[in-house]
Design a protein around this motif. Sequence first.
Motif, PDB file in Angstrom:
ATOM      1  N   THR A 162     -29.641  -8.438   0.978  1.00 54.08           N
ATOM      2  CA  THR A 162     -29.360  -9.421   2.028  1.00 54.08           C
ATOM      3  C   THR A 162     -30.128 -10.717   1.769  1.00 54.08           C
ATOM      4  OG1 THR A 162     -29.080  -7.645   3.627  1.00 54.08           O
ATOM      5  CG2 THR A 162     -29.498  -9.835   4.520  1.00 54.08           C
ATOM      6  N   ARG A 173     -24.320 -11.229   2.255  1.00 52.98           N
ATOM      7  CA  ARG A 173     -24.372  -9.771   2.199  1.00 52.98           C
ATOM      8  C   ARG A 173     -23.034  -9.276   1.668  1.00 52.98           C
ATOM      9  NH1 ARG A 173     -27.257  -6.408   5.327  1.00 52.98           N
ATOM     10  NH2 ARG A 173     -25.402  -5.197   5.843  1.00 52.98           N
ATOM     11  N   PHE A 223     -21.416  -6.538   3.187  1.00 52.19           N
ATOM     12  CA  PHE A 223     -20.603  -6.083   4.327  1.00 52.19           C
ATOM     13  C   PHE A 223     -21.352  -6.386   5.611  1.00 52.19           C
ATOM     14  CE2 PHE A 223     -23.023  -2.375   2.786  1.00 52.19           C
ATOM     15  CZ  PHE A 223     -23.727  -2.013   3.934  1.00 52.19           C
ATOM     16  N   ARG A 260     -23.106  -5.778   9.268  1.00 51.09           N
ATOM     17  CA  ARG A 260     -23.838  -4.719   9.964  1.00 51.09           C
ATOM     18  C   ARG A 260     -23.984  -5.113  11.426  1.00 51.09           C
ATOM     19  NH1 ARG A 260     -29.988  -5.430   7.407  1.00 51.09           N
ATOM     20  NH2 ARG A 260     -30.024  -7.685   7.705  1.00 51.09           N
ATOM     21  N   GLU A 262     -29.962  -3.548  12.025  1.00 50.25           N
ATOM     22  CA  GLU A 262     -30.546  -3.072  10.767  1.00 50.25           C
ATOM     23  C   GLU A 262     -30.269  -1.566  10.615  1.00 50.25           C
ATOM     24  OE1 GLU A 262     -34.062  -4.947   8.943  1.00 50.25           O
ATOM     25  OE2 GLU A 262     -34.953  -2.981   9.358  1.00 50.25           O
ATOM     26  N   GLY A 263     -29.626  -1.203   9.536  1.00 53.04           N
ATOM     27  CA  GLY A 263     -29.318   0.212   9.288  1.00 53.04           C
ATOM     28  C   GLY A 263     -28.118   0.737  10.071  1.00 53.04           C
ATOM     29  N   PHE A 276     -24.159   0.141  10.390  1.00 53.15           N
ATOM     30  CA  PHE A 276     -23.147  -0.610   9.656  1.00 53.15           C
ATOM     31  C   PHE A 276     -21.809  -0.667  10.388  1.00 53.15           C
ATOM     32  CE2 PHE A 276     -25.572   1.166   5.793  1.00 53.15           C
ATOM     33  CZ  PHE A 276     -26.557   0.208   5.965  1.00 53.15           C
ATOM     34  N   SER A 294     -30.841  -2.580  -2.142  1.00 53.85           N
ATOM     35  CA  SER A 294     -30.739  -2.658  -0.688  1.00 53.85           C
ATOM     36  C   SER A 294     -29.272  -2.787  -0.255  1.00 53.85           C
ATOM     37  CB  SER A 294     -31.626  -3.823  -0.215  1.00 53.85           C
ATOM     38  OG  SER A 294     -31.759  -3.817   1.182  1.00 53.85           O
ATOM     39  N   ASN A 295     -28.869  -3.873   0.375  1.00 55.69           N
ATOM     40  CA  ASN A 295     -27.465  -4.013   0.775  1.00 55.69           C
ATOM     41  C   ASN A 295     -26.536  -3.878  -0.439  1.00 55.69           C
ATOM     42  OD1 ASN A 295     -25.135  -6.417   1.444  1.00 55.69           O
ATOM     43  ND2 ASN A 295     -25.362  -4.741   2.883  1.00 55.69           N
ATOM     44  N   ASN A 305     -26.147  -0.276  -1.190  1.00 57.21           N
ATOM     45  CA  ASN A 305     -25.295   0.392  -0.200  1.00 57.21           C
ATOM     46  C   ASN A 305     -23.812   0.152  -0.479  1.00 57.21           C
ATOM     47  OD1 ASN A 305     -27.666   1.202   0.963  1.00 57.21           O
ATOM     48  ND2 ASN A 305     -27.681  -0.381   2.550  1.00 57.21           N
ATOM     49  N   MET A 334     -29.008   3.618   1.199  1.00 61.39           N
ATOM     50  CA  MET A 334     -28.838   4.597   2.267  1.00 61.39           C
ATOM     51  C   MET A 334     -27.361   4.985   2.380  1.00 61.39           C
ATOM     52  SD  MET A 334     -29.950   2.041   5.362  1.00 61.39           S
ATOM     53  CE  MET A 334     -29.719   3.181   6.712  1.00 61.39           C
ATOM     54  N   ILE A 343     -37.060   0.570   6.155  1.00 60.33           N
ATOM     55  CA  ILE A 343     -35.625   0.382   6.440  1.00 60.33           C
ATOM     56  C   ILE A 343     -34.823   1.652   6.133  1.00 60.33           C
ATOM     57  CG2 ILE A 343     -33.554  -0.969   5.797  1.00 60.33           C
ATOM     58  CD1 ILE A 343     -35.413  -3.331   5.268  1.00 60.33           C
TER      59      ILE A 343
HETATM   60  C1  MLT Z   1     -28.122  -2.989   4.839  1.00 58.45           C
HETATM   61  O1  MLT Z   1     -27.875  -3.699   5.802  1.00 58.45           O
HETATM   62  O2  MLT Z   1     -27.333  -2.810   3.891  1.00 58.45           O
HETATM   63  C2  MLT Z   1     -29.452  -2.324   4.824  1.00 58.45           C
HETATM   64  O3  MLT Z   1     -29.987  -2.331   6.110  1.00 58.45           O
HETATM   65  C3  MLT Z   1     -30.378  -2.961   3.863  1.00 58.45           C
HETATM   66  C4  MLT Z   1     -30.574  -4.420   4.134  1.00 58.45           C
HETATM   67  O4  MLT Z   1     -29.766  -5.208   3.689  1.00 58.45           O
HETATM   68  O5  MLT Z   1     -31.560  -4.790   4.786  1.00 58.45           O
END
Ligand code: MLT
Length: 210
Positions: free
Chosen positions: A29, A63, A65, A67, A70-71, A73, A107-108, A111, A133, A159
Amino acid sequence: MTDTRLSFVHRFEPAPGAGRPPLLLLHGTGGDENDLLPLGRMIAEGSALLSPRGKVLEGGMPRFFRRLAEGVFDEADVRRRAHELADFITEAREAYGLAAPIAVGFSNGANIAAAVLMLRPEALAGAVLLRAMVPLSEPPAADLAGKGVLLLSGSGDPIVPTENAGRLAAILKGAGAAVEHRILPVGHGLSQADVTLAKAWLDSNSAKEI
Ligand code: MLT
């Protein structure tokens, strides 16, 4: 140089020689197409590097996608964007004459790479997922046989709970991927251990593919 000709703004660096699979670099992100190029050069000297910029903006920060928190989606958007990214990979492979890439996402970016593995497994040859995640609460039944995944998590990551990363490893293994999951004594940020482990894993995976 940033390229705007294909469906994602991106940068592409050709491979200096033949033989290593290309890397698809996916930033976190607030990053962009420039962010992970130095990491890509460090961990895979001989690979072509393809680095798109995420199309979703959160307060001006790119990003891959949407959200809701935080966490948490927007899973309909995760699905749509994973398909959009897989289509870009096809387009870029044709434009640059590339084999299926190994995704390296942070991270993002990790994912969305996990979501692409689940929804469009043929798009990727494998993946290095840094602080990933579970991207979809009801993942489809994908066939990931023959694909390697290195998942690097942080035991102190605020996170990504380690339980969540463990669940992701189990989902990918259940789909047939050869998953190596390492939990490092670090937080969400990248460390030297990530670089060393990713390089060693890519060296051994690229050797298997030749
Ligand atoms: C996300 O939004 O993909 C995860 O929370 C990781 C982030 O981008 O902070």
